[in-house]
Scaffold this motif. Structure first.
Motif, PDB file in Angstrom:
ATOM      1  N   ALA A 148       0.770  -1.071  -0.062  1.00  0.00           N
ATOM      2  CA  ALA A 148       0.090   0.012   0.073  1.00  0.00           C
ATOM      3  C   ALA A 148       0.746   1.204  -0.089  1.00  0.00           C
ATOM      4  CB  ALA A 148      -0.797  -0.025   1.245  1.00  0.00           C
ATOM      5  N   ASP A 149       2.139   1.246   0.714  1.00  0.00           N
ATOM      6  CA  ASP A 149       2.802   2.404   0.870  1.00  0.00           C
ATOM      7  C   ASP A 149       3.555   2.761  -0.659  1.00  0.00           C
ATOM      8  OD1 ASP A 149       2.591   2.853   3.455  1.00  0.00           O
ATOM      9  OD2 ASP A 149       4.441   1.548   3.942  1.00  0.00           O
ATOM     10  N   ASP A 150       3.802   1.505  -1.582  1.00  0.00           N
ATOM     11  CA  ASP A 150       4.112   1.611  -2.791  1.00  0.00           C
ATOM     12  C   ASP A 150       3.059   2.543  -3.701  1.00  0.00           C
ATOM     13  OD1 ASP A 150       6.735   0.547  -2.505  1.00  0.00           O
ATOM     14  OD2 ASP A 150       5.538  -1.447  -2.691  1.00  0.00           O
ATOM     15  N   VAL A 151       1.853   2.106  -3.403  1.00  0.00           N
ATOM     16  CA  VAL A 151       0.475   2.856  -4.212  1.00  0.00           C
ATOM     17  C   VAL A 151       0.665   4.141  -3.715  1.00  0.00           C
ATOM     18  CG1 VAL A 151      -1.816   2.923  -4.245  1.00  0.00           C
ATOM     19  CG2 VAL A 151      -0.490   0.697  -4.505  1.00  0.00           C
ATOM     20  N   LEU A 152       0.646   4.535  -2.540  1.00  0.00           N
ATOM     21  CA  LEU A 152       0.698   6.009  -1.875  1.00  0.00           C
ATOM     22  C   LEU A 152       1.636   6.994  -2.439  1.00  0.00           C
ATOM     23  CD1 LEU A 152      -0.482   5.130   1.755  1.00  0.00           C
ATOM     24  CD2 LEU A 152      -2.025   6.168  -0.181  1.00  0.00           C
ATOM     25  N   ALA A 181      -2.753   3.796   4.011  1.00  0.00           N
ATOM     26  CA  ALA A 181      -2.544   2.341   4.057  1.00  0.00           C
ATOM     27  C   ALA A 181      -3.252   1.901   5.299  1.00  0.00           C
ATOM     28  CB  ALA A 181      -1.176   2.018   4.170  1.00  0.00           C
ATOM     29  N   VAL A 182      -4.417   0.844   4.963  1.00  0.00           N
ATOM     30  CA  VAL A 182      -5.070   0.028   6.032  1.00  0.00           C
ATOM     31  C   VAL A 182      -4.347  -0.846   6.580  1.00  0.00           C
ATOM     32  CG1 VAL A 182      -7.336  -1.125   6.420  1.00  0.00           C
ATOM     33  CG2 VAL A 182      -7.192   0.582   4.795  1.00  0.00           C
ATOM     34  N   ASP A 183      -3.587  -1.630   5.661  1.00  0.00           N
ATOM     35  CA  ASP A 183      -2.600  -2.687   6.007  1.00  0.00           C
ATOM     36  C   ASP A 183      -1.645  -2.809   4.951  1.00  0.00           C
ATOM     37  OD1 ASP A 183      -3.407  -4.490   4.214  1.00  0.00           O
ATOM     38  OD2 ASP A 183      -5.049  -5.256   5.782  1.00  0.00           O
ATOM     39  N   GLU A 184      -0.472  -3.679   4.812  1.00  0.00           N
ATOM     40  CA  GLU A 184       0.369  -3.725   3.752  1.00  0.00           C
ATOM     41  C   GLU A 184      -0.414  -4.210   2.463  1.00  0.00           C
ATOM     42  OE1 GLU A 184       3.159  -7.427   3.404  1.00  0.00           O
ATOM     43  OE2 GLU A 184       4.615  -5.740   4.004  1.00  0.00           O
ATOM     44  N   ARG A 185      -1.354  -4.682   2.261  1.00  0.00           N
ATOM     45  CA  ARG A 185      -1.790  -4.913   1.009  1.00  0.00           C
ATOM     46  C   ARG A 185      -3.192  -4.412   0.800  1.00  0.00           C
ATOM     47  NH1 ARG A 185      -2.566 -10.907   0.460  1.00  0.00           N
ATOM     48  NH2 ARG A 185      -3.520 -10.192  -1.496  1.00  0.00           N
ATOM     49  N   THR A 186      -3.653  -3.152   1.643  1.00  0.00           N
ATOM     50  CA  THR A 186      -4.823  -2.437   1.586  1.00  0.00           C
ATOM     51  C   THR A 186      -4.639  -1.166   1.452  1.00  0.00           C
ATOM     52  OG1 THR A 186      -5.953  -4.463   2.459  1.00  0.00           O
ATOM     53  CG2 THR A 186      -7.244  -2.484   2.225  1.00  0.00           C
ATOM     54  N   VAL A 187      -5.302  -0.442   0.772  1.00  0.00           N
ATOM     55  CA  VAL A 187      -5.239   1.141   0.521  1.00  0.00           C
ATOM     56  C   VAL A 187      -6.443   1.758   0.555  1.00  0.00           C
ATOM     57  CG1 VAL A 187      -4.454   1.022  -1.787  1.00  0.00           C
ATOM     58  CG2 VAL A 187      -3.703   3.041  -0.431  1.00  0.00           C
ATOM     59  N   ARG A 188      -6.563   2.906   1.455  1.00  0.00           N
ATOM     60  CA  ARG A 188      -7.846   3.728   1.103  1.00  0.00           C
ATOM     61  C   ARG A 188      -7.383   4.990   0.415  1.00  0.00           C
ATOM     62  NH1 ARG A 188      -9.807   3.276   6.102  1.00  0.00           N
ATOM     63  NH2 ARG A 188     -11.076   1.285   5.460  1.00  0.00           N
ATOM     64  N   LEU A 189      -8.267   5.157  -0.544  1.00  0.00           N
ATOM     65  CA  LEU A 189      -7.973   6.411  -1.365  1.00  0.00           C
ATOM     66  C   LEU A 189      -9.009   7.236  -1.489  1.00  0.00           C
ATOM     67  CD1 LEU A 189      -6.519   4.523  -4.621  1.00  0.00           C
ATOM     68  CD2 LEU A 189      -5.176   5.829  -2.624  1.00  0.00           C
ATOM     69  N   VAL A 190      -8.788   8.591  -0.622  1.00  0.00           N
ATOM     70  CA  VAL A 190      -9.832   9.347  -0.470  1.00  0.00           C
ATOM     71  C   VAL A 190      -9.879  10.598  -1.458  1.00  0.00           C
ATOM     72  CG1 VAL A 190     -10.765  11.162   1.140  1.00  0.00           C
ATOM     73  CG2 VAL A 190      -9.838   8.880   2.074  1.00  0.00           C
ATOM     74  N   LEU A 191     -11.225  10.712  -2.215  1.00  0.00           N
ATOM     75  CA  LEU A 191     -11.261  11.690  -3.236  1.00  0.00           C
ATOM     76  C   LEU A 191     -11.901  12.930  -2.750  1.00  0.00           C
ATOM     77  CD1 LEU A 191     -12.725   9.188  -5.864  1.00  0.00           C
ATOM     78  CD2 LEU A 191     -10.415   9.493  -5.169  1.00  0.00           C
ATOM     79  N   SER A 192     -11.800  13.997  -3.067  1.00  0.00           N
ATOM     80  CA  SER A 192     -12.193  15.097  -2.946  1.00  0.00           C
ATOM     81  C   SER A 192     -13.631  15.471  -3.565  1.00  0.00           C
ATOM     82  CB  SER A 192     -11.240  16.241  -3.444  1.00  0.00           C
ATOM     83  OG  SER A 192     -11.407  16.379  -5.012  1.00  0.00           O
ATOM     84  N   ARG A 193     -13.962  14.703  -4.412  1.00  0.00           N
ATOM     85  CA  ARG A 193     -15.466  14.722  -4.568  1.00  0.00           C
ATOM     86  C   ARG A 193     -15.986  13.173  -4.964  1.00  0.00           C
ATOM     87  NH1 ARG A 193     -14.921  14.146 -10.320  1.00  0.00           N
ATOM     88  NH2 ARG A 193     -12.939  15.089 -10.945  1.00  0.00           N
ATOM     89  N   PRO A 194     -17.278  13.044  -5.185  1.00  0.00           N
ATOM     90  CA  PRO A 194     -17.916  11.744  -5.717  1.00  0.00           C
ATOM     91  C   PRO A 194     -17.461  11.416  -6.898  1.00  0.00           C
ATOM     92  CG  PRO A 194     -19.563  13.028  -4.521  1.00  0.00           C
ATOM     93  CD  PRO A 194     -18.306  14.151  -4.717  1.00  0.00           C
ATOM     94  N   TYR A 195     -16.944  10.149  -7.467  1.00  0.00           N
ATOM     95  CA  TYR A 195     -16.373   9.882  -8.657  1.00  0.00           C
ATOM     96  C   TYR A 195     -16.688   8.335  -8.857  1.00  0.00           C
ATOM     97  CZ  TYR A 195     -13.293   9.618 -12.829  1.00  0.00           C
ATOM     98  OH  TYR A 195     -12.974   9.734 -14.111  1.00  0.00           O
ATOM     99  N   ALA A 196     -17.702   7.857  -9.491  1.00  0.00           N
ATOM    100  CA  ALA A 196     -18.076   6.398  -9.594  1.00  0.00           C
ATOM    101  C   ALA A 196     -16.951   5.852 -10.664  1.00  0.00           C
ATOM    102  CB  ALA A 196     -19.375   6.444 -10.281  1.00  0.00           C
TER     103      ALA A 196
END
Length: 540
Positions: A148-152, A181-196
């Motif tokens: 997840a850190d690599d993604v961020l 990063a939620v854990d090593e293999r999980t990442v939570r990506l937060v957006l500034s607006r809704p985007y389906a």
């Protein structure tokens, strides 16, 4: 050829019914040769009913994949200034090389819908402002896991406002400071607006995941199917298969990219045995070498859109009747035959034929010169002086302008063709002129709308600005229900088909050529996952 989200990324239906008007001089000169060329291409190797040839069909469909060997692939390149930094990739060559060394969280399928890659799965909250991505077990070439850190890190690098990386516009809604990063293999990506449609951003050209902290790419480390071996900028790149690739070791042992800018040089290198794969081959070469032993020509359908942009904010195209007249006077089959050598299919004045959300329920628009002439007269535009801007910046651009000028003259318009500077063409036509030739590579229909058709779009060449249109688009991307989104996208396309400023006359096939011992090359459109992909190709 550059791959940009605006036009060059970039290069289906039946033919139009016969017109009752006499052939123009240009039709008479070009039409027969173009049709012959199209038929010749369909005859290259074996083909299915659509005329599309795949390596599997033509070079021994029953052959089982075998391991070992090398493929040398010839592409046009960008000179000594080219880069292996995947976030700076812009050329088709760089796009193919990047996805062989690196991976993205997602990529585009043949219909330009996002499919998982390093992301094993993703989900979103009810508001579509948080996306949780579960990574699959994958390994970088140095043996370290993809985390997840690599993604961020990768996404923070891409959206850096001081860099101007290719995928920044696709990820501009990402709030890196709030993502985690939620854990090593999980990442939570937060957006500034809704985007389906956030999976489209994860699949965007250039949105590759690199190891955390990576800044230098002269000796790159990725998680893709091939490992770096050696590189001579402006000349060649050598790669070797990665045994621990998450999707399985490639069939071939070695992959070498060779830069050959001239199309004739690429086909000659293939014929001479210096390469096994030649990218971006012209219909003329396909015709010339169709009977050569040991060569297979493979059409990649729907790889490029071709059309004309009308500026709807200035005369005469500020009158919807004049725009409708241009739609109706367009002889699409003539343009396909004459401008792209018949290697393609006609369009219906909409982007994205065959892609997810395409409004294929809209009937094919047919040639109606009488109605086009009536609409022009009704608008008081008979004899109007109109200039078609064009430049030699892609296959068929200049030729299409000449053919279209003849078609417009037949409806009572006074047309000239203006050849612009190719170096500034794409920026010039955003603000200048009235009518211009246009082309585009593959991208999701949602991306086409957001980048080109909103009042705030940075590449809005038609100057289409409708607050109600913008509002409906925002409704679509704020809606989790894919069925409702599809209905809205169809509604938006109905509006564009009726009164928009983009006249889409055709969709071009691209052509690649391989040696007869090369198997597994997929006839997938440019910019998709399986385009120019070598980990599933073998030599036998």
């Amino acid at each position: 050829m550059n791959v940009t989200p605006d036009h060059r990324d970039d290069v289906y239906q039946t033919g139009l019914r016969a017109t009752n008007r006499a052939l123009t001089r240009r039709q008479a000169l070009l039409g027969g040769a173009a049709v012959a060329m199209s038929a010749a291409l369909a005859a290259c190797g074996s083909s299915n009913s659509s005329g599309t040839t795949s390596a599997g069909e033509t070079a021994g469909a029953a052959a089982s994949p075998s391991r070992g060997g090398r493929i040398r692939a010839a592409f046009a390149g960008g000179g000594a200034q080219e880069t292996l930094d995947p976030h700076r990739a812009n050329l088709f060559l760089e796009g193919s090389r990047s996805k062989m060394i690196f991976e993205k969280l997602a990529d585009y399928g043949d219909d330009m819908a996002a499919v998982p890659r390093l992301a094993e799965e993703w989900s979103h909250n009810d508001e579509l402002t948080e996306w949780t991505v579960k990574l699959r077990q994958a390994t970088f070439h140095d043996g370290s896991p993809v985390t997840a850190d690599d993604v961020l890190y990768s996404y923070a690098r891409i959206v850096d406002p001081d860099e101007g990386f290719r995928a920044r516009a696709n990820l501009e809604m990402l709030d890196i400071a709030k993502s985690a990063a939620v854990d090593e293999r999980t990442v939570r990506l937060v957006l500034s607006r809704p985007y389906a449609e956030f999976p489209n951003s994860m699949a965007a050209f250039g949105a590759f995941i690199v190891p955390s902290g990576a800044e230098e790419f002269a000796d790159p480390i990725g998680s893709g199917p091939f490992r770096f071996e050696e590189w001579t900028p402006g000349s060649s790149l050598g790669l070797v298969s990665f045994d621990d690739y998450w999707e399985g070791r490639p069939y071939i042992d070695e992959l070498e990219y060779l830069i050959t800018n001239e199309e004739t040089a690429r086909i000659n290198a293939l014929l001479g045995g210096q390469v096994e794969y030649a990218h971006d081959i012209s219909p003329a070469s396909g015709q010339s070498h169709q009977d050569r032993d040991g060569v297979i020509f493979i059409n990649l359908p729907n790889s490029g859109m071709n059309g004309f942009v009308m500026k709807v904010d200035r005369a005469p195209f500020d009158d919807p009747d004049v725009r409708r007249a241009l739609f109706l006077l367009t002889n699409r089959q003539e343009l396909v035959d004459a401008a792209i050598g018949g290697a393609g299919t006609i369009g219906n004045d909409l982007f994205g034929q065959g892609y997810e959300y395409y409004a294929d329920h809209i009937p094919q628009r047919e040639l109606d010169l009488d109605e086009a002439t009536r609409l022009i007269e009704k608008a008081g535009a008979s004899g109007a002086e109109i200039t078609i801007d064009t430049a030699d910046v892609g296959t068929g651009m200049v030729a299409s302008a000449s053919v279209f000028a003849d078609q417009m003259r037949a409806a009572g318009l006074n047309v000239t063709v203006n050849n612009r500077d190719g170096g500034t063409y794409w920026s010039d036509i955003l603000t200048e002129g009235h009518l211009a030739t246009f082309r585009s590579g593959g991208m999701p229909i949602e991306s086409h709308i957001s980048q080109r058709l909103l009042s705030t779009s940075s590449t809005n060449a038609t100057r289409w600005q409708r607050p109600e249109f913008d509002a409906r688009y925002q409704e679509a991307i704020s809606t989790a229900d894919a069925g409702i989104r599809a209905e809205i996208y169809h509604e938006l396309q109905e509006t564009l088909h009726e009164e928009g400023g983009l006249a889409v006359w055709g969709f071009a096939d691209w052509i690649v050529a391989t040696g007869s011992k090369v198997h597994g090359v997929q006839p997938s459109p440019a910019n998709s996952l399986d385009w120019a992909r070598f980990d599933k190709v073998w030599v036998a």
